[in-house]
Design a protein around this motif. Structure first.
Motif, PDB file in Angstrom:
ATOM      1  N   ILE A  26       0.699  -1.192  -0.082  1.00  0.00           N
ATOM      2  CA  ILE A  26      -0.027   0.064   0.072  1.00  0.00           C
ATOM      3  C   ILE A  26       0.847   1.458   0.026  1.00  0.00           C
ATOM      4  N   LEU A  27       1.687   1.268   0.825  1.00  0.00           N
ATOM      5  CA  LEU A  27       2.564   2.464   0.926  1.00  0.00           C
ATOM      6  C   LEU A  27       3.537   2.551  -0.298  1.00  0.00           C
ATOM      7  N   SER A  28       3.954   1.580  -0.793  1.00  0.00           N
ATOM      8  CA  SER A  28       4.751   1.741  -2.137  1.00  0.00           C
ATOM      9  C   SER A  28       4.012   2.629  -3.226  1.00  0.00           C
ATOM     10  N   ILE A  29       2.741   2.455  -3.297  1.00  0.00           N
ATOM     11  CA  ILE A  29       1.948   2.757  -4.245  1.00  0.00           C
ATOM     12  C   ILE A  29       1.152   4.212  -3.765  1.00  0.00           C
ATOM     13  N   ASN A  30       0.878   4.410  -2.656  1.00  0.00           N
ATOM     14  CA  ASN A  30       0.487   5.721  -2.046  1.00  0.00           C
ATOM     15  C   ASN A  30       1.259   5.783  -0.697  1.00  0.00           C
ATOM     16  N   PRO A  31       2.311   6.631  -0.676  1.00  0.00           N
ATOM     17  CA  PRO A  31       3.162   6.623   0.631  1.00  0.00           C
ATOM     18  C   PRO A  31       2.439   7.643   1.452  1.00  0.00           C
ATOM     19  N   ALA A  32       1.371   8.290   1.204  1.00  0.00           N
ATOM     20  CA  ALA A  32       0.619   9.150   1.937  1.00  0.00           C
ATOM     21  C   ALA A  32      -0.424   8.591   2.906  1.00  0.00           C
ATOM     22  N   VAL A  33      -0.620   7.271   2.615  1.00  0.00           N
ATOM     23  CA  VAL A  33      -1.723   6.474   3.502  1.00  0.00           C
ATOM     24  C   VAL A  33      -1.646   6.423   4.912  1.00  0.00           C
TER      25      VAL A  33
ATOM     26  N   PRO B   2       2.999  19.119  13.451  1.00  0.00           N
ATOM     27  CA  PRO B   2       2.324  17.639  12.992  1.00  0.00           C
ATOM     28  C   PRO B   2       1.034  17.331  13.457  1.00  0.00           C
ATOM     29  N   ASP B   3       0.298  16.521  12.847  1.00  0.00           N
ATOM     30  CA  ASP B   3      -1.004  16.220  13.400  1.00  0.00           C
ATOM     31  C   ASP B   3      -0.924  15.533  14.777  1.00  0.00           C
ATOM     32  N   PRO B   4      -2.080  15.818  15.599  1.00  0.00           N
ATOM     33  CA  PRO B   4      -2.029  15.346  16.865  1.00  0.00           C
ATOM     34  C   PRO B   4      -1.943  13.695  17.028  1.00  0.00           C
TER      35      PRO B   4
ATOM     36  N   MET C   1       5.935  16.061   0.198  1.00  0.00           N
ATOM     37  CA  MET C   1       6.412  15.005   0.496  1.00  0.00           C
ATOM     38  C   MET C   1       5.833  14.404   1.634  1.00  0.00           C
ATOM     39  N   PRO C   2       5.339  12.967   1.607  1.00  0.00           N
ATOM     40  CA  PRO C   2       4.679  12.518   2.744  1.00  0.00           C
ATOM     41  C   PRO C   2       5.673  12.567   4.010  1.00  0.00           C
ATOM     42  N   ASP C   3       5.258  12.582   5.200  1.00  0.00           N
ATOM     43  CA  ASP C   3       5.967  12.313   6.382  1.00  0.00           C
ATOM     44  C   ASP C   3       6.772  10.901   6.433  1.00  0.00           C
ATOM     45  N   PRO C   4       8.127  10.847   7.228  1.00  0.00           N
ATOM     46  CA  PRO C   4       8.743   9.824   6.940  1.00  0.00           C
ATOM     47  C   PRO C   4       8.167   8.527   7.744  1.00  0.00           C
ATOM     48  N   ILE C   5       8.521   7.602   7.387  1.00  0.00           N
ATOM     49  CA  ILE C   5       7.930   6.161   7.698  1.00  0.00           C
ATOM     50  C   ILE C   5       9.147   5.297   8.450  1.00  0.00           C
ATOM     51  N   ILE C   6       8.804   4.910   9.656  1.00  0.00           N
ATOM     52  CA  ILE C   6       9.553   4.013  10.324  1.00  0.00           C
ATOM     53  C   ILE C   6       8.795   2.816  10.880  1.00  0.00           C
ATOM     54  N   THR C   7       9.522   1.743  10.466  1.00  0.00           N
ATOM     55  CA  THR C   7       8.789   0.467  10.533  1.00  0.00           C
ATOM     56  C   THR C   7       9.438  -0.139  11.965  1.00  0.00           C
ATOM     57  N   LEU C   8       8.723  -0.781  12.789  1.00  0.00           N
ATOM     58  CA  LEU C   8       9.230  -1.883  13.879  1.00  0.00           C
ATOM     59  C   LEU C   8       9.135  -3.164  13.841  1.00  0.00           C
ATOM     60  N   THR C   9       9.831  -3.924  14.017  1.00  0.00           N
ATOM     61  CA  THR C   9       9.832  -5.433  14.100  1.00  0.00           C
ATOM     62  C   THR C   9      10.645  -5.716  15.353  1.00  0.00           C
ATOM     63  N   THR C  10      10.227  -6.311  16.057  1.00  0.00           N
ATOM     64  CA  THR C  10      10.645  -6.759  17.516  1.00  0.00           C
ATOM     65  C   THR C  10      10.143  -8.225  17.983  1.00  0.00           C
ATOM     66  N   ASP C  11      10.898  -8.666  18.911  1.00  0.00           N
ATOM     67  CA  ASP C  11      10.411  -9.903  19.596  1.00  0.00           C
ATOM     68  C   ASP C  11      10.148  -9.383  21.303  1.00  0.00           C
ATOM     69  N   PHE C  12       9.404  -8.236  21.332  1.00  0.00           N
ATOM     70  CA  PHE C  12       9.049  -7.686  22.761  1.00  0.00           C
ATOM     71  C   PHE C  12       7.914  -8.190  23.252  1.00  0.00           C
ATOM     72  N   ILE C  29      11.718  12.760  19.438  1.00  0.00           N
ATOM     73  CA  ILE C  29      12.708  13.542  18.401  1.00  0.00           C
ATOM     74  C   ILE C  29      12.141  14.038  17.007  1.00  0.00           C
ATOM     75  N   ASN C  30      11.285  13.355  16.379  1.00  0.00           N
ATOM     76  CA  ASN C  30      10.410  13.694  15.413  1.00  0.00           C
ATOM     77  C   ASN C  30       9.293  13.511  15.398  1.00  0.00           C
ATOM     78  N   PRO C  31       8.445  14.463  15.940  1.00  0.00           N
ATOM     79  CA  PRO C  31       6.820  14.229  16.136  1.00  0.00           C
ATOM     80  C   PRO C  31       6.339  13.792  14.749  1.00  0.00           C
ATOM     81  N   ALA C  32       6.874  14.112  13.623  1.00  0.00           N
ATOM     82  CA  ALA C  32       6.167  13.826  12.311  1.00  0.00           C
ATOM     83  C   ALA C  32       6.326  12.576  11.721  1.00  0.00           C
ATOM     84  N   VAL C  33       7.113  11.436  12.377  1.00  0.00           N
ATOM     85  CA  VAL C  33       7.270  10.326  11.825  1.00  0.00           C
ATOM     86  C   VAL C  33       5.945   9.482  11.955  1.00  0.00           C
ATOM     87  N   ARG C  34       5.632   8.589  10.680  1.00  0.00           N
ATOM     88  CA  ARG C  34       4.404   7.947  10.847  1.00  0.00           C
ATOM     89  C   ARG C  34       5.196   6.611  11.097  1.00  0.00           C
ATOM     90  N   LEU C  35       4.588   5.948  12.518  1.00  0.00           N
ATOM     91  CA  LEU C  35       5.040   4.582  12.607  1.00  0.00           C
ATOM     92  C   LEU C  35       4.498   3.336  12.146  1.00  0.00           C
TER      93      LEU C  35
END
Lengths: 262, 262, 262
Positions: A26-33, B2-4, C1-12, C29-35
């Motif tokens: 999904i994010l590859s096609i529309n990174p704003a989702v 940023p959005d809330p 440009m859309p806000d940056p994406i950080i993904t999380l993969t853990t065994d927590f 640190i960066n409140p605009a990140v999309r997790l």
């Protein structure tokens, strides 16, 4: 306008990479989702669980959200994939009826997904969530209209609400859903009983009597099975600080009997 | 700006529709909210687990985030719902003390939620997360001030930190929390021991001796129970590549004894 | 440009506060990140599970996403933490090889994280995900270049793909991964067999014969173990509406034999 919302509801489980793969597509096609997980732990292939989950969750969302549902025991067979507009909401789902409970008085508008130009290539035989539903969802979020996805459909699988039946003394129904607390949600509408000031004299699950009737869990001592109106207006059997499913040994489909006679 | 951000911490479990319903309610009122799941798997009604979870997670967040917590054994009873400003963070919580551990030297500012105009109608008796906390959170994210939500509160339920006690040879405390690895986190502050270069000669859990003292898991052979400083500065008992909870048969509340005498 | 994406993969795990703490650190640190959560339920310290998970999920993501992986049995020991650019994707990972399967023909660019000015202070000995990887990820999302994080690395831990071996009658391999459905994914590439129109005469797992060969689950009666091409092109053994792992008593590492002779 806020970025588009796509929700995900699957039976992929917690440790499998399948939901993550769909998010990536999904994010590859529309990174704003903006992705919203509803659950990835529908019990495997359990369409009834998915249907009850959706009817409790989807109506709370704004109409703009797009709901992708992948509980898909028929993946790779001739079953269709659908875009559905129902009850003011939009879903992408396999044609297995799990969206039926969302139907209101307006007829649903259903489109059969056939236009491969919105799909990922190659399309696998076992993961249409990643290869068809995810990319179609992303394209919809970019403004593609449903009419471009394929032809309108006039027939689809239905999963009817199992209606409770009248008995001499009241009603008989069944356990529809068991939540993670072990609360038993039935198919018996109960909200109006309370509004009318009349509650059943007796409620039983699988032949075992439960009670008293309460307004909320905390009114009964811990460990007591009680009957009440669930948060969606259905008759619920619960145990304060405990699991009614475990205490009563009840499963989905267990017979629930309601009697107005003491 | 940023959005809330609104975070969600609940005991709803992985397969129930309740967290999804709350997400929908929030996004219906403010579609720009960014939702962050903290967990939906607090053990049912386990306020102590919730309290420990929150005190480890919330302080890492920026002050702008709003934390909605729904572990609510008293739902529908007379217990209040609160907006809390504590330790520089904001929470919406049932009045059950699960936020107490966040308290710092400044007195918390607590508001009791009474203004129904920010609630969802009708309000059920069993799901105030969906019907009160979620819509109030969304309204706060739109700029509604806490003072509009209801009157200031001067009293609330407290869940005090269980202080360890001095013994002749050292300290006695208890297991506070067991994480998903099976690590046992105690209520005994240990960070300063290491800074001072002094670590206990003996540590036991439920009467079973554990050791050696290590700096990190990997210093001990796999399968050995060790004592160390946890990532939050508390005494922790762990097993490298294993579960201390299982190996030692320990549960929350198990007695932990620390001795400086060999 | 859309806000940056950080993904999380853990065994927590699902109920521990560790993933939440990392999310808070990133957003502070960066409140605009999309997790984006990939999973927090890699089995504890299971690097092979993590490796298979990543190779199936990461390639679906856009190149802009940054993937933070915390499966870290060596936390606090001398093992390094790395920024890796591999196969067109970016990861922050402990140096344990779990990213190896993402390698393509281009050599990976690996940086060893040593610049403490991008870390959280103090750095604990047991939670580098929160104290090093999360803050470094947030700084990268703000535009910090990888070269600032530390020196280039020329050596790192590798986790090679276990290659299947030729036998007199066909191939022998092993179960690589078991998904939440109980499907057994093997290390044996199978996609080309179907393209060539040739499928094995016999497949066995742990000495137990499975079959028939199918294109998708629904082609076999419920409860039958079948062999097919998985959604990632590998030989898979599955049970329609059931768990192959349970039915066949198979675990990761179980021997898989393929024979072209009937």
């Amino acid at each position: 306008m806020p970025d588009p919302i796509i929700t995900l509801t699957t039976d992929f489980g917690a440790a499998s990479p399948y939901a993550a793969a769909m998010k990536g597509v999904i994010l590859s096609i529309n990174p704003a989702v903006r992705l919203v997980d509803l659950t990835h732990q529908v019990p495997p292939q359990n369409l009834r669980h998915a249907a009850f989950f959706l009817v409790n969750a989807v109506p709370c969302f704004p109409r703009e959200a797009l709901h992708v549902v992948v509980v898909d025991p028929g993946v790779g067979t001739e079953r269709a994939l659908l875009h559905v507009e129902v009850g003011g909401h939009r879903l992408l789902v396999p044609d297995n009826g799990c969206w039926s409970l969302l139907a209101d008085d307006s007829p649903p508008r259903v489109t059969r997904l056939t236009q491969r130009r919105f799909w990922r290539e190659p399309v696998s035989d076992t993961f249409h969530g990643r290869d068809i539903l995810a990319p179609v969802a992303a394209h919809l979020s970019l403004g593609v209209g449903p009419a471009l996805l394929g032809p309108a459909a006039n027939d689809w699988v239905r999963m009817p609400w199992p209606e409770p039946a009248a008995t001499e003394e009241g009603l008989t129904g069944e356990v529809m859903f068991i939540d993670d607390f072990g609360n038993l949600i039935t198919n018996i509408p109960a909200a109006e009983w309370v509004q009318l000031g009349e509650v059943p004299a007796r409620v039983s699950v699988g032949g075992r009597s439960v009670g008293p009737w309460v307004r909320t869990y905390g009114e009964a001592p811990a460990g007591t099975p009680v009957a009440l109106v669930s948060s969606v207006g259905l008759l619920e059997v619960a145990v304060n600080h405990g699991s009614a499913a475990r205490l009563l040994g009840a499963a989905v489909g267990a017979v629930v009997e309601v009697s107005w006679r003491a």
